[in-house]
Design a protein around this motif. Sequence first.
Motif, PDB file in Angstrom:
ATOM      1  N   ASP A 139      -6.864 -16.925  -3.115  1.00 51.84           N
ATOM      2  CA  ASP A 139      -6.930 -18.292  -2.609  1.00 51.84           C
ATOM      3  C   ASP A 139      -5.540 -18.930  -2.594  1.00 51.84           C
ATOM      4  OD1 ASP A 139      -8.269 -20.428  -1.491  1.00 51.84           O
ATOM      5  OD2 ASP A 139      -9.637 -20.688  -3.177  1.00 51.84           O
ATOM      6  N   LYS A 140      -5.417 -20.055  -1.927  1.00 52.90           N
ATOM      7  CA  LYS A 140      -4.159 -20.794  -1.838  1.00 52.90           C
ATOM      8  C   LYS A 140      -3.632 -21.154  -3.224  1.00 52.90           C
ATOM      9  CE  LYS A 140      -5.559 -23.243   2.329  1.00 52.90           C
ATOM     10  NZ  LYS A 140      -5.867 -24.571   2.890  1.00 52.90           N
ATOM     11  N   LYS A 141      -2.312 -21.159  -3.330  1.00 48.95           N
ATOM     12  CA  LYS A 141      -1.581 -21.643  -4.505  1.00 48.95           C
ATOM     13  C   LYS A 141      -1.884 -20.904  -5.811  1.00 48.95           C
ATOM     14  CE  LYS A 141      -1.132 -26.123  -2.384  1.00 48.95           C
ATOM     15  NZ  LYS A 141      -1.371 -27.524  -2.416  1.00 48.95           N
ATOM     16  N   LEU A 142      -2.230 -19.617  -5.708  1.00 53.86           N
ATOM     17  CA  LEU A 142      -2.522 -18.841  -6.914  1.00 53.86           C
ATOM     18  C   LEU A 142      -1.532 -17.700  -7.158  1.00 53.86           C
ATOM     19  CD1 LEU A 142      -6.424 -18.649  -6.764  1.00 53.86           C
ATOM     20  CD2 LEU A 142      -4.991 -20.194  -8.117  1.00 53.86           C
ATOM     21  N   GLY A 143      -0.656 -17.432  -6.164  1.00 53.37           N
ATOM     22  CA  GLY A 143       0.351 -16.387  -6.321  1.00 53.37           C
ATOM     23  C   GLY A 143       1.746 -16.960  -6.238  1.00 53.37           C
ATOM     24  N   LYS A 144       2.592 -16.604  -7.183  1.00 55.49           N
ATOM     25  CA  LYS A 144       3.971 -17.081  -7.205  1.00 55.49           C
ATOM     26  C   LYS A 144       4.847 -16.128  -6.392  1.00 55.49           C
ATOM     27  CE  LYS A 144       7.794 -18.068 -10.297  1.00 55.49           C
ATOM     28  NZ  LYS A 144       8.320 -17.937 -11.653  1.00 55.49           N
ATOM     29  N   TYR A 145       5.570 -16.664  -5.426  1.00 59.52           N
ATOM     30  CA  TYR A 145       6.456 -15.864  -4.584  1.00 59.52           C
ATOM     31  C   TYR A 145       7.648 -15.371  -5.409  1.00 59.52           C
ATOM     32  CZ  TYR A 145       9.774 -14.655  -0.921  1.00 59.52           C
ATOM     33  OH  TYR A 145      10.687 -13.997  -0.126  1.00 59.52           O
ATOM     34  N   ILE A 146       7.873 -14.062  -5.388  1.00 60.51           N
ATOM     35  CA  ILE A 146       9.018 -13.493  -6.101  1.00 60.51           C
ATOM     36  C   ILE A 146       9.682 -12.413  -5.245  1.00 60.51           C
ATOM     37  CG2 ILE A 146       8.040 -13.925  -8.399  1.00 60.51           C
ATOM     38  CD1 ILE A 146       7.543 -10.854  -8.549  1.00 60.51           C
ATOM     39  N   LEU A 147      10.939 -12.179  -5.537  1.00 59.12           N
ATOM     40  CA  LEU A 147      11.695 -11.082  -4.935  1.00 59.12           C
ATOM     41  C   LEU A 147      11.937 -10.036  -6.005  1.00 59.12           C
ATOM     42  CD1 LEU A 147      14.407 -13.039  -2.940  1.00 59.12           C
ATOM     43  CD2 LEU A 147      12.422 -11.854  -2.019  1.00 59.12           C
ATOM     44  N   GLN A 148      11.503  -8.821  -5.736  1.00 52.52           N
ATOM     45  CA  GLN A 148      11.799  -7.688  -6.610  1.00 52.52           C
ATOM     46  C   GLN A 148      11.577  -6.438  -5.786  1.00 52.52           C
ATOM     47  OE1 GLN A 148       9.147  -7.662  -9.982  1.00 52.52           O
ATOM     48  NE2 GLN A 148       7.545  -6.644  -8.866  1.00 52.52           N
ATOM     49  N   GLU A 149      12.319  -5.414  -6.059  1.00 54.74           N
ATOM     50  CA  GLU A 149      12.188  -4.188  -5.290  1.00 54.74           C
ATOM     51  C   GLU A 149      11.264  -3.214  -6.004  1.00 54.74           C
ATOM     52  OE1 GLU A 149      15.336  -0.920  -4.174  1.00 54.74           O
ATOM     53  OE2 GLU A 149      15.487  -2.652  -2.812  1.00 54.74           O
ATOM     54  N   LYS A 150      10.319  -2.670  -5.248  1.00 59.77           N
ATOM     55  CA  LYS A 150       9.359  -1.706  -5.801  1.00 59.77           C
ATOM     56  C   LYS A 150       8.997  -0.713  -4.707  1.00 59.77           C
ATOM     57  CE  LYS A 150       6.070  -0.238  -8.604  1.00 59.77           C
ATOM     58  NZ  LYS A 150       6.415   0.712  -9.614  1.00 59.77           N
ATOM     59  N   GLU A 151       8.907   0.549  -5.053  1.00 55.50           N
ATOM     60  CA  GLU A 151       8.449   1.560  -4.101  1.00 55.50           C
ATOM     61  C   GLU A 151       6.940   1.660  -4.199  1.00 55.50           C
ATOM     62  OE1 GLU A 151       9.942   5.474  -3.566  1.00 55.50           O
ATOM     63  OE2 GLU A 151      12.010   4.780  -3.524  1.00 55.50           O
ATOM     64  N   LEU A 152       6.282   1.540  -3.046  1.00 55.69           N
ATOM     65  CA  LEU A 152       4.825   1.687  -2.976  1.00 55.69           C
ATOM     66  C   LEU A 152       4.491   2.800  -1.995  1.00 55.69           C
ATOM     67  CD1 LEU A 152       3.612  -2.028  -2.677  1.00 55.69           C
ATOM     68  CD2 LEU A 152       3.530  -0.563  -4.690  1.00 55.69           C
ATOM     69  N   PRO A 153       3.413   3.551  -2.248  1.00 59.39           N
ATOM     70  CA  PRO A 153       2.974   4.544  -1.274  1.00 59.39           C
ATOM     71  C   PRO A 153       2.623   3.852   0.047  1.00 59.39           C
ATOM     72  CG  PRO A 153       1.844   4.849  -3.366  1.00 59.39           C
ATOM     73  CD  PRO A 153       2.583   3.554  -3.452  1.00 59.39           C
ATOM     74  N   LEU A 154       2.933   4.501   1.153  1.00 58.28           N
ATOM     75  CA  LEU A 154       2.560   3.962   2.455  1.00 58.28           C
ATOM     76  C   LEU A 154       1.047   3.803   2.530  1.00 58.28           C
ATOM     77  CD1 LEU A 154       4.809   6.072   4.865  1.00 58.28           C
ATOM     78  CD2 LEU A 154       5.101   3.669   4.230  1.00 58.28           C
ATOM     79  N   MET A 155       0.596   2.794   3.255  1.00 58.01           N
ATOM     80  CA  MET A 155      -0.839   2.571   3.399  1.00 58.01           C
ATOM     81  C   MET A 155      -1.481   3.678   4.225  1.00 58.01           C
ATOM     82  SD  MET A 155      -1.092  -1.554   3.745  1.00 58.01           S
ATOM     83  CE  MET A 155      -2.864  -1.672   3.523  1.00 58.01           C
ATOM     84  N   GLN A 156      -0.741   4.213   5.190  1.00 54.28           N
ATOM     85  CA  GLN A 156      -1.238   5.322   5.997  1.00 54.28           C
ATOM     86  C   GLN A 156      -0.257   6.474   5.852  1.00 54.28           C
ATOM     87  OE1 GLN A 156      -1.711   3.470   9.855  1.00 54.28           O
ATOM     88  NE2 GLN A 156      -3.811   2.929   9.359  1.00 54.28           N
ATOM     89  N   GLN A 157      -0.705   7.513   5.198  1.00 51.21           N
ATOM     90  CA  GLN A 157       0.128   8.683   4.938  1.00 51.21           C
ATOM     91  C   GLN A 157       0.112   9.621   6.146  1.00 51.21           C
ATOM     92  OE1 GLN A 157       1.880   9.484   1.879  1.00 51.21           O
ATOM     93  NE2 GLN A 157       1.463   7.323   1.458  1.00 51.21           N
ATOM     94  N   ASP A 158       1.213  10.308   6.380  1.00 50.09           N
ATOM     95  CA  ASP A 158       1.322  11.307   7.432  1.00 50.09           C
ATOM     96  C   ASP A 158       0.600  12.562   6.945  1.00 50.09           C
ATOM     97  OD1 ASP A 158       2.017  13.212   9.321  1.00 50.09           O
ATOM     98  OD2 ASP A 158       4.140  12.653   9.363  1.00 50.09           O
ATOM     99  N   THR A 159      -0.520  12.875   7.555  1.00 48.61           N
ATOM    100  CA  THR A 159      -1.338  14.011   7.108  1.00 48.61           C
ATOM    101  C   THR A 159      -0.662  15.360   7.353  1.00 48.61           C
ATOM    102  OG1 THR A 159      -2.526  14.001   9.217  1.00 48.61           O
ATOM    103  CG2 THR A 159      -3.514  12.783   7.391  1.00 48.61           C
ATOM    104  N   ARG A 160       0.386  15.375   8.158  1.00 47.02           N
ATOM    105  CA  ARG A 160       1.116  16.626   8.392  1.00 47.02           C
ATOM    106  C   ARG A 160       1.967  17.004   7.184  1.00 47.02           C
ATOM    107  NH1 ARG A 160       3.997  14.744  13.666  1.00 47.02           N
ATOM    108  NH2 ARG A 160       4.041  12.936  12.327  1.00 47.02           N
ATOM    109  N   LYS A 161       2.212  16.049   6.304  1.00 43.20           N
ATOM    110  CA  LYS A 161       3.012  16.295   5.103  1.00 43.20           C
ATOM    111  C   LYS A 161       2.076  16.438   3.905  1.00 43.20           C
ATOM    112  CE  LYS A 161       7.015  13.935   6.916  1.00 43.20           C
ATOM    113  NZ  LYS A 161       8.080  12.974   6.679  1.00 43.20           N
TER     114      LYS A 161
END
Length: 126
Positions: free
Chosen positions: A38-60
């Motif tokens: 909902d609105k106003k419940l998440g604090k905006y922040i800058l930080q670097e993080k590696e996340l798995p892609l949402m759609q992976q290349d099935t050829r790999k």
Amino acid sequence: MSEAEITTNTGDSPNDLVENGLNKLVVKCKYCGSKILDKKLGKYILQEKELPLMQQDTRKEGEIQNEKVNQFYHVENMFTFDNIGFTHTVDCYKYLSCADCDAGPVGYYDMNSKHSYVALSRIEHA
């Protein structure tokens, strides 16, 4: 780098999405439209993080492709979410997914701090 100089992958600037450091709009799944936060419940922040892609290349087969993400909404309490799923623990993290359509990861949950982080580039605002 100031907030005004940063843009998300969706083309919106944080100034359009953030008010007083919090999400100005409802956070929704970009695939099914379910409300995640909902609105106003998440604090905006800058930080670097590696996340798995949402759609992976099935050829790999057997290889997880990642991307660096640097804009998040920080949510201190996991019960704040409206509709979120948590994966099994991987290296002290659980990945977040939409509880309705299982799209993800849309962010991660840190087992040490017990805080969640939703990637702006992986959600929609309404």
